[in-house]
Write a protein that holds these residues in place. Structure first.
Motif, PDB file in Angstrom:
ATOM      1  N   SER A   1      20.681  99.231  70.624  1.00 16.01           N
ATOM      2  CA  SER A   1      21.355 100.525  70.775  1.00 16.01           C
ATOM      3  C   SER A   1      20.465 101.637  70.233  1.00 16.01           C
ATOM      4  CB  SER A   1      22.709 100.517  70.051  1.00 16.01           C
ATOM      5  OG  SER A   1      23.602  99.614  70.665  1.00 16.01           O
ATOM      6  N   TYR A   2      19.160 101.491  70.461  1.00 17.95           N
ATOM      7  CA  TYR A   2      18.215 102.482  69.974  1.00 17.95           C
ATOM      8  C   TYR A   2      17.309 102.964  71.110  1.00 17.95           C
ATOM      9  CZ  TYR A   2      19.705 100.265  65.637  1.00 17.95           C
ATOM     10  OH  TYR A   2      20.453  99.746  64.612  1.00 17.95           O
ATOM     11  N   PRO A   3      17.894 103.571  72.136  1.00 15.28           N
ATOM     12  CA  PRO A   3      17.055 103.980  73.276  1.00 15.28           C
ATOM     13  C   PRO A   3      16.037 105.054  72.922  1.00 15.28           C
ATOM     14  CG  PRO A   3      19.262 104.888  73.477  1.00 15.28           C
ATOM     15  CD  PRO A   3      19.302 103.925  72.324  1.00 15.28           C
ATOM     16  N   ARG A   4      16.346 105.906  71.935  1.00  8.96           N
ATOM     17  CA  ARG A   4      15.368 106.931  71.552  1.00  8.96           C
ATOM     18  C   ARG A   4      14.110 106.279  70.973  1.00  8.96           C
ATOM     19  NH1 ARG A   4      16.822 111.740  68.052  1.00  8.96           N
ATOM     20  NH2 ARG A   4      16.945 110.077  66.504  1.00  8.96           N
ATOM     21  N   LEU A   5      14.306 105.264  70.129  1.00  6.59           N
ATOM     22  CA  LEU A   5      13.151 104.559  69.577  1.00  6.59           C
ATOM     23  C   LEU A   5      12.372 103.858  70.682  1.00  6.59           C
ATOM     24  CD1 LEU A   5      11.478 103.427  67.222  1.00  6.59           C
ATOM     25  CD2 LEU A   5      13.176 101.587  67.008  1.00  6.59           C
ATOM     26  N   GLN A   6      13.078 103.220  71.600  1.00  7.05           N
ATOM     27  CA  GLN A   6      12.405 102.516  72.690  1.00  7.05           C
ATOM     28  C   GLN A   6      11.654 103.481  73.600  1.00  7.05           C
ATOM     29  OE1 GLN A   6      15.978 100.607  74.015  1.00  7.05           O
ATOM     30  NE2 GLN A   6      15.447  98.653  73.080  1.00  7.05           N
ATOM     31  N   LEU A   7      12.256 104.633  73.870  1.00  3.50           N
ATOM     32  CA  LEU A   7      11.574 105.636  74.694  1.00  3.50           C
ATOM     33  C   LEU A   7      10.321 106.153  73.984  1.00  3.50           C
ATOM     34  CD1 LEU A   7      14.558 107.705  76.153  1.00  3.50           C
ATOM     35  CD2 LEU A   7      12.831 106.472  77.460  1.00  3.50           C
ATOM     36  N   SER A   8      10.420 106.378  72.688  1.00  5.08           N
ATOM     37  CA  SER A   8       9.253 106.850  71.930  1.00  5.08           C
ATOM     38  C   SER A   8       8.139 105.815  71.954  1.00  5.08           C
ATOM     39  CB  SER A   8       9.658 107.173  70.491  1.00  5.08           C
ATOM     40  OG  SER A   8      10.624 108.215  70.452  1.00  5.08           O
ATOM     41  N   LEU A   9       8.501 104.532  71.761  1.00  5.69           N
ATOM     42  CA  LEU A   9       7.500 103.463  71.803  1.00  5.69           C
ATOM     43  C   LEU A   9       6.881 103.339  73.191  1.00  5.69           C
ATOM     44  CD1 LEU A   9       9.288 100.698  69.690  1.00  5.69           C
ATOM     45  CD2 LEU A   9       7.339 102.116  69.001  1.00  5.69           C
ATOM     46  N   ALA A  10       7.724 103.476  74.234  1.00  8.84           N
ATOM     47  CA  ALA A  10       7.213 103.376  75.600  1.00  8.84           C
ATOM     48  C   ALA A  10       6.216 104.490  75.894  1.00  8.84           C
ATOM     49  CB  ALA A  10       8.378 103.430  76.593  1.00  8.84           C
ATOM     50  N   CYS A  11       6.586 105.718  75.539  1.00 10.81           N
ATOM     51  CA  CYS A  11       5.682 106.850  75.782  1.00 10.81           C
ATOM     52  C   CYS A  11       4.441 106.749  74.904  1.00 10.81           C
ATOM     53  CB  CYS A  11       6.412 108.169  75.520  1.00 10.81           C
ATOM     54  SG  CYS A  11       7.760 108.507  76.666  1.00 10.81           S
ATOM     55  N   GLY A  12       4.613 106.230  73.674  1.00 11.48           N
ATOM     56  CA  GLY A  12       3.463 106.041  72.799  1.00 11.48           C
ATOM     57  C   GLY A  12       2.486 105.018  73.355  1.00 11.48           C
ATOM     58  N   ALA A  13       3.019 103.926  73.936  1.00 11.30           N
ATOM     59  CA  ALA A  13       2.142 102.917  74.542  1.00 11.30           C
ATOM     60  C   ALA A  13       1.389 103.492  75.735  1.00 11.30           C
ATOM     61  CB  ALA A  13       2.977 101.715  74.977  1.00 11.30           C
TER      62      ALA A  13
END
Length: 413
Positions: free
Chosen positions: A66-78
């Motif tokens: 339930s942490y889509p903001r963290l996942q989006l940040s990691l995705a964009c960071g990658a």
């Protein structure tokens, strides 16, 4: 700024980074790394297959958090790290590492963004917001393409890397400033918001992925991308064969298609509940064989602009309708992003096979017959879309278990 405006901002900056560097990668490696066309092609194939395999697991990962903001940040960071990593490195190992990073980020990006959207606006407002999301997504692609076009003469072949990197960084900032309180994880899955967070009503993978309508949609999308994936490339190759400036015209066609998708996506989002999802899918699938027919009959570069308008119509409608149908058929199951990831893999497989099929058709037939042959799977996709029952009024296909039963099962874990 409203949460919906934050979603629009995130979609704008992630629009052009989802697919990675794409055709710019081959140009960069050929010019700076002196790679042969065969070597570029083999690496591109490996990267594409890697990204396809990640779509399903990425969706499942998003569904279980339930942490889509963290996942989006990691995705964009990658994506940002992979894009910048390739600038100083041209060896096979580092190119693969950088593109695996961008592929992993791209696979995680779409399901995380869909979950964030559902958790902010809910199921009822999802169609309208999905239309806005796609409109801003396409606007971001046009913006990035324009920057690359303007910066190319000044920055050379490195312009795409700087633009993609800047867009990825801006996307991370847009995600971070999105208010955390706007997202509700239970709302995103269709579970009762009044229940404790530890109570989950998660269906099995088999229950979700064996849905006949979901399987029918998967077949239709695979056929759609089999017809659509290589069509623009064939247009460009024919322009080269006829002595035209293929690079310039392809850039024009891409921008025309993306500009068309913006109003189409907004219209589809506003009309999805009234017109129904199946109608949107049917229009999208019918526009594709018309595009193929147009490409077969018209050779003038100016006339082919109309074909790319049809591309904008079909792709714009697909981008809005598919997540809506998936949400309809999986609502309450806790597996929506898993199903969406699996469908993305099948779409990508259809697109990957499109190059093989399209190239073979050109070698066996003439240009006109090759385009007409690509219309066949498009017509088949339209037939499957017509066969697909409307999903708008499905309701809750996976109703939650009684609260006491769910609490009991949770206490046993």
């Amino acid at each position: 700024m409203s949460p919906a405006a934050h979603l629009a901002l995130i979609n704008f900056f992630t629009g052009d980074i989802q697919g990675g560097l794409g055709p710019f990668l081959g140009t960069w490696l050929a010019a700076n790394g002196h790679w042969s066309a065969a070597r570029v092609g083999s690496v591109t194939t490996v990267i594409g297959l890697f990204a396809l395999m990640l779509n399903g697991p990425a969706g499942a990962l998003v569904d279980h958090t339930s942490y889509p903001r963290l996942q989006l940040s990691l995705a964009c960071g990658a994506i940002l790290a992979g894009t910048l990593l390739i600038l100083p490195a041209h060896t096979m190992v580092w190119v693969l590492v950088s593109q695996f990073m961008t592929g992993a980020g791209g696979a995680l990006l779409l399901p995380a963004l869909t979950l964030l959207t559902l958790g902010i606006v809910g199921k009822r407002r999802f169609p309208h917001q999905q239309g806005r999301n796609q409109a801003f997504n396409h606007a971001g692609i046009v913006f990035a393409a324009s920057l690359i076009g303007l910066g190319g003469p000044l920055l050379g072949l490195g312009a795409p890397f700087l633009v993609f990197g800047s867009m990825a960084f801006a996307a991370i900032v847009a995600v971070i400033i999105t208010p955390l309180r706007a997202f509700n994880g239970r709302r995103a899955h269709g579970w009762a918001e009044s229940e404790p967070d530890h109570i989950e009503h998660r269906s099995t993978m088999r229950e979700v992925l064996s849905n006949p309508r979901l399987l029918l949609l998967a077949a239709a999308l695979a056929l759609f991308n089999l017809a659509n994936g290589y069509m623009l490339s064939l247009v460009g190759q024919r322009l080269v064969a006829t002595g035209h400036n293929a690079t310039g015209w392809i850039a024009v066609y891409v921008i025309v298609a993306q500009l068309t998708m913006i109003p189409v996506a907004l219209w589809a989002g506003s009309r999805a509940d009234q017109a129904g999802r199946r109608r949107l899918l049917l229009i999208a699938c019918l526009a594709l064989p018309l595009r193929a027919l147009f490409c077969a009959m018209v050779t003038d570069p100016w006339g082919l602009i109309a074909a790319e308008v049809l591309d904008g119509v079909s792709s714009g409608l697909i981008g809005v309708a598919v997540p809506l149908v998936v949400a309809d058929l999986t609502w309450g199951s806790g597996r929506t992003q898993t199903a969406l990831g699996a469908l993305n893999s099948l779409q990508g497989l259809g697109g990957a096979l499109s190059g093989l099929v399209g190239g073979t058709l050109v070698s066996l037939l003439n240009w006109n017959e090759a385009f007409l042959a690509l219309a066949v799977p498009a017509v088949a996709a339209a037939g499957l879309a017509l066969w697909l029952e409307e999903t708008r009024d499905v309701g809750m296909p996976f109703p939650p278990a009684p609260a006491e039963d769910a609490a009991l099962s949770a206490s046993k874990r």
